[in-house]
Write a protein that holds these residues in place. Structure first.
Motif, mmCIF file in Angstrom:
data_model
loop_
_atom_site.group_PDB
_atom_site.id
_atom_site.type_symbol
_atom_site.label_atom_id
_atom_site.label_comp_id
_atom_site.label_asym_id
_atom_site.label_seq_id
_atom_site.Cartn_x
_atom_site.Cartn_y
_atom_site.Cartn_z
ATOM 1 N N ARG A 108 0.835 -1.216 0.000
ATOM 2 C CA ARG A 108 0.000 0.000 0.000
ATOM 3 C C ARG A 108 0.864 1.258 0.000
ATOM 4 O O ARG A 108 0.557 2.217 -0.713
ATOM 5 N N ILE A 109 1.939 1.246 0.763
ATOM 6 C CA ILE A 109 2.836 2.401 0.802
ATOM 7 C C ILE A 109 3.493 2.602 -0.561
ATOM 8 O O ILE A 109 3.572 3.725 -1.070
ATOM 9 N N ARG A 110 3.962 1.528 -1.182
ATOM 10 C CA ARG A 110 4.591 1.635 -2.512
ATOM 11 C C ARG A 110 3.611 2.209 -3.528
ATOM 12 O O ARG A 110 3.972 3.057 -4.339
ATOM 13 N N LYS A 111 2.360 1.740 -3.507
ATOM 14 C CA LYS A 111 1.358 2.243 -4.452
ATOM 15 C C LYS A 111 1.101 3.728 -4.218
ATOM 16 O O LYS A 111 1.010 4.511 -5.157
ATOM 17 N N ARG A 112 1.000 4.103 -2.964
ATOM 18 C CA ARG A 112 0.721 5.504 -2.634
ATOM 19 C C ARG A 112 1.885 6.395 -3.068
ATOM 20 O O ARG A 112 1.679 7.462 -3.646
ATOM 21 N N VAL A 113 3.113 5.956 -2.819
ATOM 22 C CA VAL A 113 4.289 6.749 -3.192
ATOM 23 C C VAL A 113 4.389 6.861 -4.706
ATOM 24 O O VAL A 113 4.661 7.936 -5.254
ATOM 25 N N SER A 114 4.154 5.740 -5.422
ATOM 26 C CA SER A 114 4.246 5.795 -6.884
ATOM 27 C C SER A 114 3.156 6.678 -7.468
ATOM 28 O O SER A 114 3.383 7.403 -8.434
ATOM 29 N N SER A 115 1.944 6.653 -6.884
ATOM 30 C CA SER A 115 0.886 7.536 -7.386
ATOM 31 C C SER A 115 1.202 9.000 -7.095
ATOM 32 O O SER A 115 0.902 9.880 -7.894
ATOM 33 N N GLU A 116 1.851 9.277 -5.957
ATOM 34 C CA GLU A 116 2.263 10.643 -5.635
ATOM 35 C C GLU A 116 3.320 11.129 -6.623
ATOM 36 O O GLU A 116 3.263 12.265 -7.091
ATOM 37 N N ARG A 119 1.587 11.809 -9.924
ATOM 38 C CA ARG A 119 0.794 13.043 -9.839
ATOM 39 C C ARG A 119 1.707 14.262 -9.867
ATOM 40 O O ARG A 119 1.416 15.259 -10.531
ATOM 41 N N ALA A 120 2.841 14.182 -9.177
ATOM 42 C CA ALA A 120 3.795 15.303 -9.161
ATOM 43 C C ALA A 120 4.400 15.489 -10.556
ATOM 44 O O ALA A 120 4.596 16.624 -11.005
ATOM 45 N N ALA A 121 4.682 14.398 -11.249
ATOM 46 C CA ALA A 121 5.245 14.505 -12.593
ATOM 47 C C ALA A 121 4.229 15.083 -13.569
ATOM 48 O O ALA A 121 4.566 15.874 -14.454
ATOM 49 N N ALA A 122 2.940 14.738 -13.397
ATOM 50 C CA ALA A 122 1.895 15.242 -14.268
ATOM 51 C C ALA A 122 1.677 16.735 -14.062
ATOM 52 O O ALA A 122 1.463 17.483 -15.015
#
Length: 125
Positions: A108-116, A119-122
């Protein structure tokens, strides 16, 4: 001759003390000394504040969040220890359950960090 030299020297010192140039020089020197004193006092107060802040941080008085985090971690550790002691399942089953829970939490932490990051890259583009 000595008396004449003493009189001339005394008169010249008196005239130097009374001249406007000497007065201005003394005023400038006094102003510079006051400025220097104020700068030293400011530096001292700044250093004293930094030392006091560091002292409070070392004692844990200044950073309440850190103290709360340590107490939370200690509580979690005690809870896990007591749970392992009084668990109705066998030790092997309990270890598997804990390992599975830790793995799920990590995912869950890995998914949250990768989505962050995505989102930051977008938003950066």
């Amino acid at each position: 001759m000595k008396k004449l030299l003493k009189t001339l020297l005394g008169t010249s010192l008196y005239l130097l003390e009374q001249s406007d140039g000497a007065q201005k020089g003394r005023n400038r020197a006094a102003s510079r000394i006051d400025d220097f004193r104020d700068a030293v006092q400011h530096k001292y107060e700044d250093a004293a504040d930094r030392v006091a802040k560091a002292s409070r941080a070392i004692r844990g008085v200044d950073n309440l969040g850190l103290g709360k985090a340590v107490r939370l971690a200690a509580g979690i550790g005690v809870g896990i220890g007591l749970g392992l002691l009084f668990a109705p399942a066998s030790g092997q089953d309990t270890r598997r359950a804990i390992a599975g829970s830790v793995q799920q939490f990590g995912n869950r932490i890995r998914k949250r960090v990768s989505s962050e990051h995505a989102r930051a890259a977008a938003t950066a583009d």
